[in-house]
Design an enzyme around this catalytic site. Structure first.
Site, PDB file in Angstrom:
ATOM      1  CB  CYS A 134      -0.977  -0.043   1.186  1.00  0.00           C
ATOM      2  SG  CYS A 134      -2.352   1.113   1.024  1.00  0.00           S
ATOM      3  CG  HIS A 157      -3.159  -3.712   3.540  1.00  0.00           C
ATOM      4  ND1 HIS A 157      -2.241  -2.971   4.247  1.00  0.00           N
ATOM      5  CD2 HIS A 157      -3.818  -2.836   2.741  1.00  0.00           C
ATOM      6  CE1 HIS A 157      -2.343  -1.699   3.912  1.00  0.00           C
ATOM      7  NE2 HIS A 157      -3.287  -1.583   3.001  1.00  0.00           N
ATOM      8  CD  GLU A 211      -0.370  -5.510   6.063  1.00  0.00           C
ATOM      9  OE1 GLU A 211      -0.332  -6.115   4.979  1.00  0.00           O
ATOM     10  OE2 GLU A 211      -0.645  -4.287   6.148  1.00  0.00           O
TER      11      GLU A 211
END
Lengths: 102, 238
Positions: free
Chosen positions: B91, B200, B202
């Site tokens: 991002c 994302h 994560e």
């Protein structure tokens, strides 16, 4: 004290979502004369002393390095102007910087 | 294996990225934007967020931070064949990588002008990178996407080169969420060490805390975890 104005615009072939939002809002307010809008950035760089050719060249270098991203933007103006920072005074259509050197 | 997680002023997802590294089995090493040393890490994650308040352009000021100077030096030029330091930009991290010229192109405001936040289906296309080696080519995954300026743009020559060289890492499925050219969600450099990704991974590393895999409300997708296990496995193999 000198001053350098740097204008940066999105490249014509890159979509400008902010400009599209602006022109849509203008139309809603009845400003139907304007078929399109593109939104750029204006930087005013203050210089201690005179704006020499060397200072202008450094401003152009700063514009290429930091102030613009050449993938999506063009530096369209690097100009020396005299006097105080741009205020909100209306202009009569003439360029605000009447003593532009380049 | 030590993976550095950079925190810029305004970073948001650095703790989640560090947690993902630990869940994958690695050691997360915090790096500060003012660090001039990377403390002997084996790879670096540039996390999501709003570095330096997104002032000027997203990632434009972060690019010139001391830690980025060292990352740029160790990552090597983007067209270099020899592998340099593995770097994953997520991002805002992807925006930093483009501003740093470690990856081509740029990210601009979403074409529909609204922030988008959703569980996003992706197709993993590039599996020869250091961050995607544990995926299979063509695999479909679901990981969260949340961005305001996630539209990937580049000129046609660059886009053709990215596709021709197999450097499109991931593409959006089920509708383009942000106007990215050719539905591109992530790309890599020539050697496959530097990867930029708008969604994302994560945030999808632990069951019950991930996105829905099938829309049934189980929050069970851990599809992002292999970005982190991939780089750990690659580091151990060296």
């Amino acid at each position: 004290m000198g001053r350098v104005v740097v204008d940066v615009m999105p490249k014509p072939e890159i979509l400008d979502p902010q400009g599209k939002a602006v022109v849509a809002a203008l139309a809603r307010l009845g400003f139907r004369e304007f078929a399109g809008a593109r939104q750029g950035k204006r930087f005013e760089l203050e210089v201690d002393g005179e704006v020499t050719a060397e200072v202008l060249e450094r401003a152009a270098e700063a514009a290429r390095t930091l102030l613009s991203n050449p993938v999506i933007e063009d530096v369209v103006r690097v100009t020396a102007v005299d006097g105080a920072p741009t205020d909100g005074a209306p202009t009569d259509g003439a360029p605000a910087a009447g003593n532009a050197q380049s | 294996v030590r993976i550095g997680i950079v925190t810029f002023p305004g970073s948001l997802d650095d703790t989640d990225a560090a947690r993902a590294v630990r869940i994958a089995g690695g050691e997360a090493v915090p790096l500060w934007h003012g660090d001039e040393s990377l403390h002997h890490v084996d790879g670096v994650v540039l996390p999501g967020g709003f570095s330096y308040g997104d002032y000027l352009r997203c990632g434009a000021i972060a690019r010139f931070s001391p830690v980025m100077r060292e990352i740029i030096r160790l990552a090597g030029p983007p067209t270099q064949q020899a592998p340099g330091l593995p770097v994953l930009g997520i991002c805002n991290g992807f925006q930093v990588l483009c501003e740093s010229h470690l990856l081509p192109g740029a990210l601009i405001r979403n074409d529909h002008r609204k922030f988008v936040c959703r569980d996003q289906r992706l197709r993993i296309e590039g599996t020869s990178t250091r961050w995607t080696s544990r995926y299979s080519a063509g695999e479909e995954v679901v990981i969260p996407l949340k961005n305001g300026e996630g539209g990937f743009v580049a000129d046609d020559v660059t886009l053709d080169a990215l596709e021709g060289e197999g450097r499109v890492v991931a593409r959006y499925l089920g509708g383009n969420p942000n106007g990215s050219y050719r539905d591109i969600a992530g790309i890599s450099n020539v050697s496959g060490t530097v990867v930029g990704l708008m969604p994302h991974p994560e945030h999808a590393v632990e069951s019950l805390f991930g996105p829905d895999h099938d829309g049934a409300g189980r929050a069970d997708s851990t599809d992002g975890l292999r970005f982190f296990t991939s780089v750990l496995e690659g580091a151990l193999a060296r």
